[in-house]
Design an enzyme around this catalytic site. Structure first.
Site, PDB file in Angstrom:
ATOM      1  N   ARG A 162     -17.222 -19.438  19.424  1.00 54.71           N
ATOM      2  CA  ARG A 162     -15.820 -18.980  19.466  1.00 54.71           C
ATOM      3  C   ARG A 162     -14.965 -20.211  19.716  1.00 54.71           C
ATOM      4  NH1 ARG A 162     -13.114 -13.936  22.656  1.00 54.71           N
ATOM      5  NH2 ARG A 162     -14.140 -12.962  20.891  1.00 54.71           N
ATOM      6  N   GLN A 180     -16.356  -8.599  14.972  1.00 54.69           N
ATOM      7  CA  GLN A 180     -15.550  -7.455  15.418  1.00 54.69           C
ATOM      8  C   GLN A 180     -15.386  -6.431  14.296  1.00 54.69           C
ATOM      9  OE1 GLN A 180     -13.765  -6.876  18.561  1.00 54.69           O
ATOM     10  NE2 GLN A 180     -13.722  -4.882  17.579  1.00 54.69           N
ATOM     11  N   ASP A 187      -3.796  -4.674  17.355  1.00 58.68           N
ATOM     12  CA  ASP A 187      -4.327  -5.797  18.143  1.00 58.68           C
ATOM     13  C   ASP A 187      -3.126  -6.479  18.800  1.00 58.68           C
ATOM     14  OD1 ASP A 187      -5.903  -7.878  19.158  1.00 58.68           O
ATOM     15  OD2 ASP A 187      -5.945  -8.994  17.262  1.00 58.68           O
ATOM     16  N   CYS A 209      -9.248  -3.608  19.167  1.00 59.82           N
ATOM     17  CA  CYS A 209     -10.426  -4.458  19.385  1.00 59.82           C
ATOM     18  C   CYS A 209     -10.558  -4.894  20.845  1.00 59.82           C
ATOM     19  CB  CYS A 209     -10.382  -5.664  18.453  1.00 59.82           C
ATOM     20  SG  CYS A 209      -8.894  -6.654  18.644  1.00 59.82           S
ATOM     21  N   ARG A 220     -20.117  -3.012  19.452  1.00 59.23           N
ATOM     22  CA  ARG A 220     -20.322  -4.452  19.237  1.00 59.23           C
ATOM     23  C   ARG A 220     -21.784  -4.818  19.508  1.00 59.23           C
ATOM     24  NH1 ARG A 220     -16.008  -7.909  19.759  1.00 59.23           N
ATOM     25  NH2 ARG A 220     -17.521  -9.376  18.885  1.00 59.23           N
TER      26      ARG A 220
END
Ligand code: CP
Ligand code: NVA
Length: 305
Positions: free
Chosen positions: A100, A130, A223, A262, A290
């Site tokens: 990430r 995601q 989001d 999310c 997830r």
């Protein structure tokens, strides 16, 4: 050949469906083998994470592997070691890596130099783990009918929005995207989604009118308005206010509408607390999934020859 997962299109439509359908079996506990036994998987995160990091660590452990969390500030990267040397060094120790980071370009450069599978755990441009999981969440709810429902993404044209567009192309879904003027999705991802749609029958429709997107929608997705690394600005806040997922906007959708997020959510901005709590059970199922999807993804990537 190593298989990376940097953007959704790294899996073709057939492979993507296979992972989604395998997730259903994995969630039921069927046929789970320790496919990562003896493998060490790194997790290199330069941004915070609750769901992605923990679900990947648990997934790796449950598949018999060993997860090694790497913080940027503990690595020589923080002192300027270059990406190529970091990638080449870590390749000598690890069997795979989940990253990430801020810059998608940086991740692509790392991937070029890494001789092991690399998984994108979110960049400024995309968040494929995601959305793969979100497609599973909708498949779990709608079955094959997922291709016929109307999905509305409402809010900032960010990494999650970009990836939804690609998902609509890859899986052949009907997606309406409502973003304010000047805050639309990335044109590269839009083109990729449109190109894929030609093969899968997906429909991607862009608008600056949130009511148009939400009208008769089966699913409304939102989001945060300010992603990690974004500067907060009054101007952007003002532009996004009409895009808040609240009771009034949702009244335009189908009575049976489902709301997805999310997470993490900034309640009072992109979604009201009232709407969030009304759909909390579904939103946390989305978060739970997830774990199941990433097990299916890891199984797929690490059993390819
Ligand atoms: N949705 C998501 O990626 O959450 P985290 O930032 O907590 O990993
Ligand atoms: N768009 C958000 C997603 C967080 C999971 C961000 O990048 O911060």
């Amino acid at each position: 050949m190593k298989r990376d997962f940097i953007d959704l299109w790294n899996l073709d439509p057939e492979e993507s469906w296979r992972v989604v359908k395998r997730t259903e079996e994995i969630k039921r506990g069927e046929g789970i083998e320790p496919v990562l036994e003896g493998k060490n998987i790194g997790l290199l995160f330069t941004k915070p994470s609750t769901r992605t990091r923990v679900s990947f660590e648990v997934a790796i452990n449950q598949l018999g592997g060993n997860a090694i969390f790497l913080q940027e500030k503990e690595l020589q990267l923080s002192r300027g070691e270059d990406v190529r040397d970091t990638a080449r060094t870590l390749t000598r120790y690890l069997d795979g890596i989940i990253i990430r980071t801020h810059s998608h370009k940086w991740l692509e450069e790392f991937t070029k130099w890494a001789g092991m599978p690399v998984i994108n755990a979110l960049t400024d441009k995309s968040h494929p783990c995601q959305i793969l999981s979100d497609v599973f969440t909708l498949y779990e709810r709608f079955g094959e009918g997922i291709r016929n429902i109307k999905i509305a993404f409402v809010g900032d044209g960010n990494n999650v929005c970009n990836t939804w567009i690609v998902a609509a192309g890859l899986f052949g879904l009907n997606l309406f995207v409502a973003t304010p003027e000047g805050y639309g999705p990335d044109s590269y991802y839009l083109q990729a989604g449109l190109d894929l749609s030609n093969f899968t029958g997906g429909n991607i429709y862009l608008t600056t009118n949130p009511v148009e997107a939400v009208k008769e929608a089966d699913v409304v997705y939102t989001d945060v308005w300010f992603s990690m690394g974004d500067e907060r600005s009054e101007e952007k806040l003002e532009a996004l206010r009409p895009f808040q997922v609240n009771g009034e906007l949702l009244s335009k959708a189908k009575d049976s509408v489902l709301v997805m997020h999310c997470l993490p959510a900034k309640k009072g901005e992109e979604i009201t607390e009232e709407v969030f709590e009304k759909f909390a059970d579904f939103i946390f199922t989305q978060a739970e999934n997830r774990l199941h999807t990433q097990k299916a993804l890891l199984e797929f990537l690490f059993t390819q020859r």
